[in-house]
Design an enzyme around this catalytic site. Structure first.
Site, PDB file in Angstrom:
ATOM      1  N   ILE A 100      -5.806   1.804  -0.097  1.00 30.02           N
ATOM      2  CA  ILE A 100      -5.084   1.108   0.962  1.00 30.02           C
ATOM      3  C   ILE A 100      -3.948   2.030   1.393  1.00 30.02           C
ATOM      4  O   ILE A 100      -3.551   2.934   0.641  1.00 30.02           O
ATOM      5  CB  ILE A 100      -4.553  -0.276   0.514  1.00 30.02           C
ATOM      6  N   ASP A 101      -3.431   1.827   2.589  1.00 25.19           N
ATOM      7  CA  ASP A 101      -2.384   2.704   3.121  1.00 25.19           C
ATOM      8  C   ASP A 101      -1.136   2.667   2.249  1.00 25.19           C
ATOM      9  O   ASP A 101      -0.886   1.681   1.545  1.00 25.19           O
ATOM     10  CB  ASP A 101      -2.002   2.283   4.542  1.00 25.19           C
ATOM     11  N   GLN A 102      -0.339   3.722   2.340  1.00 27.14           N
ATOM     12  CA  GLN A 102       0.883   3.821   1.532  1.00 27.14           C
ATOM     13  C   GLN A 102       1.813   2.637   1.757  1.00 27.14           C
ATOM     14  O   GLN A 102       2.360   2.072   0.818  1.00 27.14           O
ATOM     15  CB  GLN A 102       1.623   5.121   1.855  1.00 27.14           C
ATOM     16  N   THR A 104       0.967  -0.325   3.009  1.00 24.89           N
ATOM     17  CA  THR A 104       0.304  -1.600   2.738  1.00 24.89           C
ATOM     18  C   THR A 104       0.516  -1.945   1.272  1.00 24.89           C
ATOM     19  O   THR A 104       0.313  -1.115   0.393  1.00 24.89           O
ATOM     20  CB  THR A 104      -1.204  -1.514   3.030  1.00 24.89           C
ATOM     21  N   ARG A 206      -5.175  -2.705  11.360  1.00 26.93           N
ATOM     22  CA  ARG A 206      -4.057  -2.334  12.238  1.00 26.93           C
ATOM     23  C   ARG A 206      -4.534  -2.088  13.664  1.00 26.93           C
ATOM     24  O   ARG A 206      -3.937  -2.569  14.643  1.00 26.93           O
ATOM     25  CB  ARG A 206      -3.364  -1.085  11.685  1.00 26.93           C
TER      26      ARG A 206
END
Length: 284
Positions: A100-102, A104, A206
């Site tokens: 998952i994104d940093q 998130t 997103r």
């Protein structure tokens, strides 16, 4: 070196591929190079900062990752990431099954051994892993949405900015997200929503929410003018500027639930985080 360090041939080749082997102060770039004498290599030694697992089973463990923590190091200068914590606590055979994104926050599923790592990664590839995210979005969303829009990651050598951006594009990969409104907040004109991605494209939630004009609060890239994106990437944007531009100090996206079956047993793991509270703390 292989015999002394008890490396396999594959592990030794990875050391070279990851630019971690040096001879006479110079980087060894080819696995076929012959070198003799003293060599230097960089070895990954994981560290722990005490982040406790959210839940643990025999074959896997789940962390509830805080926003800002990287899943993997960006480069060899990255001081700490979730992979450090995992391997420090569960051994070098443990590995993270997805990303998952940093910014998130939320659930990250990790395998404790090579066998379960393969099984878990196949689940993600075959879309047998059911994921639910929470997001705070700008505007009032009243009805459930099915967002079926192909996504393409642009690769433009002339622009470092463009290379980071994923866009809805007819030549992109099939991408599908289901969105359900949970609660509308009139004072901030924002809606807490639940997102269920059927596919797992980079930045899918997103980009899909922006595509239907409900961008995520706190997103520093999608929905922002280029000048703001550049300031964010160059780390020139203050917290106050970011709240003014995007609505929050961080991306308000949270991986809230994982549902899957492993070795004949069903699991449903849910986060304990009060995400609504987190949102308003970061929107001030």
């Amino acid at each position: 070196m292989i015999r002394e360090l008890n490396f396999t041939q594959s592990e030794a080749q990875k050391v070279i591929a990851k630019a971690r082997l040096f001879f006479n102060g110079k980087l060894v770039e080819k696995p076929t190079d012959e070198i003799f004498g003293d060599i230097e290599f960089m070895y990954f030694e994981p560290i722990t900062k005490g982040l406790k697992a959210h839940i643990e089973y025999e074959e896997f463990v789940v962390f509830d990752k805080p926003s800002g923590l990287l899943i993997h190091p960006q480069n060899r200068l990255t001081p700490y990431s979730l992979i450090d914590e995992l391997k420090a606590q569960y051994g070098m055979d443990a590995n993270i099954a997805h990303r998952i994104d940093q910014e998130t926050s939320g659930l990250v599923l990790c395998a404790k051994n090579k066998k379960s790592e393969i099984a878990l990664k196949v689940m993600f590839q075959e879309r047998d892993m059911k994921k639910k995210y929470l997001a705070m979005v700008h505007g009032e969303l009243k009805d459930e949405l099915k967002i079926d829009a192909p996504l393409l990651r642009f690769d433009d050598e002339k622009s470092a900015l463009v290379r980071m951006v994923v866009k809805v594009h007819e030549s992109g990969k099939e991408s599908l997200t289901f969105v359900k409104p949970l609660k509308y907040f009139k004072e901030s004109n924002t809606t807490l929503v639940e997102c269920s991605p059927h596919t797992g494209r980079q930045h899918q939630i997103r980009v899909h929410l922006l595509h239907v004009n409900y961008p995520i609060v706190g997103d520093p890239i999608y929905g922002q003018p280029e000048e703001n994106v550049v300031k964010y990437l160059d780390r020139e944007m203050t917290r106050d500027m970011r709240v003014e531009n995007s609505g929050a100090r961080r991306l308000l996206l949270h991986a809230n639930e994982l549902k899957f079956e492993l070795y004949g047993k069903s699991y449903c793991v849910k986060s304990d985080v009060d995400f609504e509270k987190v949102c308003f703390e970061n929107m001030r």
